[in-house]
Motif scaffolding. Structure first.
Motif, PDB file in Angstrom:
ATOM      1  N   VAL A  43      13.270 -14.345 -12.945  1.00 60.71           N
ATOM      2  CA  VAL A  43      13.348 -13.571 -11.706  1.00 60.71           C
ATOM      3  C   VAL A  43      12.462 -14.183 -10.620  1.00 60.71           C
ATOM      4  N   GLY A  44      12.982 -14.212  -9.411  1.00 60.29           N
ATOM      5  CA  GLY A  44      12.218 -14.749  -8.290  1.00 60.29           C
ATOM      6  C   GLY A  44      13.106 -15.173  -7.142  1.00 60.29           C
ATOM      7  N   GLU A  45      14.057 -16.052  -7.419  1.00 64.32           N
ATOM      8  CA  GLU A  45      14.929 -16.535  -6.343  1.00 64.32           C
ATOM      9  C   GLU A  45      15.807 -15.387  -5.845  1.00 64.32           C
ATOM     10  N   GLY A  46      15.768 -15.166  -4.547  1.00 68.99           N
ATOM     11  CA  GLY A  46      16.546 -14.089  -3.957  1.00 68.99           C
ATOM     12  C   GLY A  46      15.975 -12.705  -4.200  1.00 68.99           C
ATOM     13  N   VAL A  47      14.713 -12.647  -4.651  1.00 68.48           N
ATOM     14  CA  VAL A  47      14.079 -11.361  -4.974  1.00 68.48           C
ATOM     15  C   VAL A  47      12.702 -11.307  -4.322  1.00 68.48           C
ATOM     16  N   ALA A  48      12.348 -10.148  -3.781  1.00 66.85           N
ATOM     17  CA  ALA A  48      11.028  -9.940  -3.192  1.00 66.85           C
ATOM     18  C   ALA A  48      10.159  -9.148  -4.169  1.00 66.85           C
ATOM     19  N   LEU A  49       8.852  -9.250  -3.979  1.00 68.84           N
ATOM     20  CA  LEU A  49       7.913  -8.551  -4.856  1.00 68.84           C
ATOM     21  C   LEU A  49       6.905  -7.766  -4.020  1.00 68.84           C
ATOM     22  N   ALA A  50       6.725  -6.495  -4.374  1.00 69.14           N
ATOM     23  CA  ALA A  50       5.685  -5.666  -3.768  1.00 69.14           C
ATOM     24  C   ALA A  50       4.669  -5.313  -4.841  1.00 69.14           C
ATOM     25  N   VAL A  51       3.401  -5.657  -4.596  1.00 68.21           N
ATOM     26  CA  VAL A  51       2.310  -5.263  -5.489  1.00 68.21           C
ATOM     27  C   VAL A  51       1.657  -4.044  -4.849  1.00 68.21           C
ATOM     28  N   VAL A  52       1.651  -2.925  -5.567  1.00 66.79           N
ATOM     29  CA  VAL A  52       1.222  -1.659  -4.981  1.00 66.79           C
ATOM     30  C   VAL A  52      -0.085  -1.187  -5.600  1.00 66.79           C
ATOM     31  N   GLY A  53      -1.037  -0.825  -4.746  1.00 61.96           N
ATOM     32  CA  GLY A  53      -2.304  -0.285  -5.206  1.00 61.96           C
ATOM     33  C   GLY A  53      -2.598   1.044  -4.559  1.00 61.96           C
ATOM     34  N   HIS A  54      -3.701   1.637  -4.985  1.00 57.06           N
ATOM     35  CA  HIS A  54      -4.086   2.942  -4.436  1.00 57.06           C
ATOM     36  C   HIS A  54      -4.585   2.792  -3.006  1.00 57.06           C
ATOM     37  N   GLY A  55      -5.620   1.944  -2.850  1.00 54.59           N
ATOM     38  CA  GLY A  55      -6.248   1.850  -1.539  1.00 54.59           C
ATOM     39  C   GLY A  55      -7.051   3.111  -1.279  1.00 54.59           C
ATOM     40  N   THR A  56      -8.262   2.944  -0.839  1.00 59.09           N
ATOM     41  CA  THR A  56      -9.104   4.109  -0.575  1.00 59.09           C
ATOM     42  C   THR A  56     -10.332   3.685   0.204  1.00 59.09           C
ATOM     43  N   GLU A  57     -10.795   4.566   1.088  1.00 54.04           N
ATOM     44  CA  GLU A  57     -12.015   4.281   1.838  1.00 54.04           C
ATOM     45  C   GLU A  57     -13.248   4.343   0.935  1.00 54.04           C
ATOM     46  N   ARG A  58     -13.121   5.008  -0.214  1.00 51.78           N
ATOM     47  CA  ARG A  58     -14.257   5.145  -1.121  1.00 51.78           C
ATOM     48  C   ARG A  58     -14.592   3.830  -1.821  1.00 51.78           C
ATOM     49  N   ASN A  59     -13.599   2.962  -1.976  1.00 54.02           N
ATOM     50  CA  ASN A  59     -13.824   1.710  -2.685  1.00 54.02           C
ATOM     51  C   ASN A  59     -12.947   0.622  -2.072  1.00 54.02           C
ATOM     52  N   GLU A  60     -13.507  -0.158  -1.162  1.00 58.60           N
ATOM     53  CA  GLU A  60     -12.726  -1.190  -0.496  1.00 58.60           C
ATOM     54  C   GLU A  60     -12.256  -2.267  -1.470  1.00 58.60           C
ATOM     55  N   ASN A  61     -12.935  -2.384  -2.619  1.00 58.65           N
ATOM     56  CA  ASN A  61     -12.534  -3.383  -3.597  1.00 58.65           C
ATOM     57  C   ASN A  61     -11.192  -3.062  -4.233  1.00 58.65           C
ATOM     58  N   SER A  62     -10.790  -1.793  -4.188  1.00 58.31           N
ATOM     59  CA  SER A  62      -9.496  -1.399  -4.727  1.00 58.31           C
ATOM     60  C   SER A  62      -8.375  -2.165  -4.036  1.00 58.31           C
ATOM     61  N   ALA A  63      -8.431  -2.235  -2.708  1.00 59.33           N
ATOM     62  CA  ALA A  63      -7.419  -2.961  -1.947  1.00 59.33           C
ATOM     63  C   ALA A  63      -7.579  -4.473  -2.091  1.00 59.33           C
ATOM     64  N   LYS A  64      -8.833  -4.936  -2.226  1.00 59.66           N
ATOM     65  CA  LYS A  64      -9.070  -6.371  -2.375  1.00 59.66           C
ATOM     66  C   LYS A  64      -8.355  -6.937  -3.592  1.00 59.66           C
ATOM     67  N   ALA A  65      -8.379  -6.188  -4.694  1.00 62.64           N
ATOM     68  CA  ALA A  65      -7.744  -6.655  -5.919  1.00 62.64           C
ATOM     69  C   ALA A  65      -6.238  -6.794  -5.731  1.00 62.64           C
TER      70      ALA A  65
END
Length: 312
Positions: free
Chosen positions: A141-163
């Motif tokens: 899988v890959g050609e002709g396909v997009a990928l979304a990596v989804v995280g929580h994200g939060t102001e309490r821990n900016e490292n959450s979004a960094k990962a």
């Protein structure tokens, strides 16, 4: 003798929260590279505080099954393990680059190699890709396909979004998928608007969470428009505004995560022999994810969501 201790959040409310931890521990035991493999939890037994007392080995590698660096990995776990000399500077981390630090746990007379969380290890990018392979049933899988990596994200821990951004950038650099984006639940860009960020018709969505809980099995599917009511489930793929959305379960449920746990310990000096290659080969079972398009009654699990770094 050397032991591996996997520490995770667990939950008093969601019985499935600890399932990936037990599964990965079993996989690593079967590889036979550690004399002992133990698990410890914040919200289950054995607790962080007691888990070292279940270990006989005097050389112990502790690997947090958490997504990001933050409150649990930097404060709670070291405190509960009684790493008296713990100092955050020992990791010399920028928020995603913690590797390991070694301490003597005097109360149990053991050498503790405390490792960074699995969620920030480079090899987790491979687990995300494997998750995309699993949900589509396509090892290429890959050609002709997009990928979304989804995280929580939060102001309490900016490292959450960094990962999340770390892995999205690494996978994008592989030039495997047509498009790669990092999306979030609680900050921009938001997963609610997933179809706005891709021109590619087929989009694989992989949540960067340790286990499936209400965020991955209730909130995200409804937010993306896969279903109006998570209790009725959804199709895989699901048609949403001219796109086919392939929604995978939490990345931490992918069997290959066991490899990342071993790699964390190996980076800290553990003798793992050929275990990394063996686990990668053993977990290379590609097929449609049986849980990707259905849901169970996960309940509103506040325990498993106490810190965004933990994941579901």
């Amino acid at each position: 003798m050397q032991a591996l201790v996997i520490v995770a959040h667990g939950s008093h409310l969601n019985p499935d929260a600890s399932t990936p931890t037990y599964d990965h521990a079993d996989t690593i035991r079967e590889a036979g590279v550690f004399d002992e493999v133990r698990t410890g939890f914040w919200k289950e037994e054995p607790s962080f505080r007691e888990v070292l007392r279940t270990v006989e080995s005097d050389e112990v590698y502790v690997v947090p099954l958490f997504i990001s660096e933050g409150y649990f990995t930097e404060e709670v776990i070291p405190r509960e393990l009684r790493l008296d000399e713990w100092d955050l500077e020992a990791w010399d981390s920028d928020g995603t680059s913690a590797t390991h630090a070694t301490f003597e746990a005097a109360d149990v007379e053991k050498t503790i190699h405390y490792c960074g969380p699995v969620g920030t290890h480079d090899a987790m990018s491979d687990v995300i890709v494997r998750r995309a392979e699993s949900v589509t049933g396509d090892p290429e899988v890959g050609e002709g396909v997009a990928l979304a990596v989804v995280g929580h994200g939060t102001e309490r821990n900016e490292n959450s979004a960094k990962a999340v951004r770390l892995h999205a950038d690494r996978i994008d650099a592989m030039d495997r998928f047509e498009e790669v984006e990092a999306l979030f639940m609680d900050e921009d860009p938001e997963v609610d608007d997933v179809t706005d960020f891709f021109e590619t018709e087929d989009v694989v969505v992989v949540p960067l969470f340790v286990a499936d809980g209400y965020h991955t099995q209730e909130d995200i599917p409804e937010d993306m428009g896969l279903t109006e009511d998570y209790r009725t489930g959804w199709e895989t793929p699901a048609e949403v505004e001219g796109h086919r959305i392939w929604y995978a379960g939490a990345v931490g449920t992918e069997a290959l995560t066991a490899d990342v746990l071993i790699e964390r310990a190996a980076d800290a000096g553990a003798d793992v022999g050929d275990a990394i290659e063996e686990v990668r080969e053993k977990t290379r079972t590609v097929g449609t994810d049986p849980d990707a398009g259905t849901t169970g009654d996960t309940g509103r699990d506040a325990d498993a969501e106490a810190g965004a770094e933990a994941g579901d």
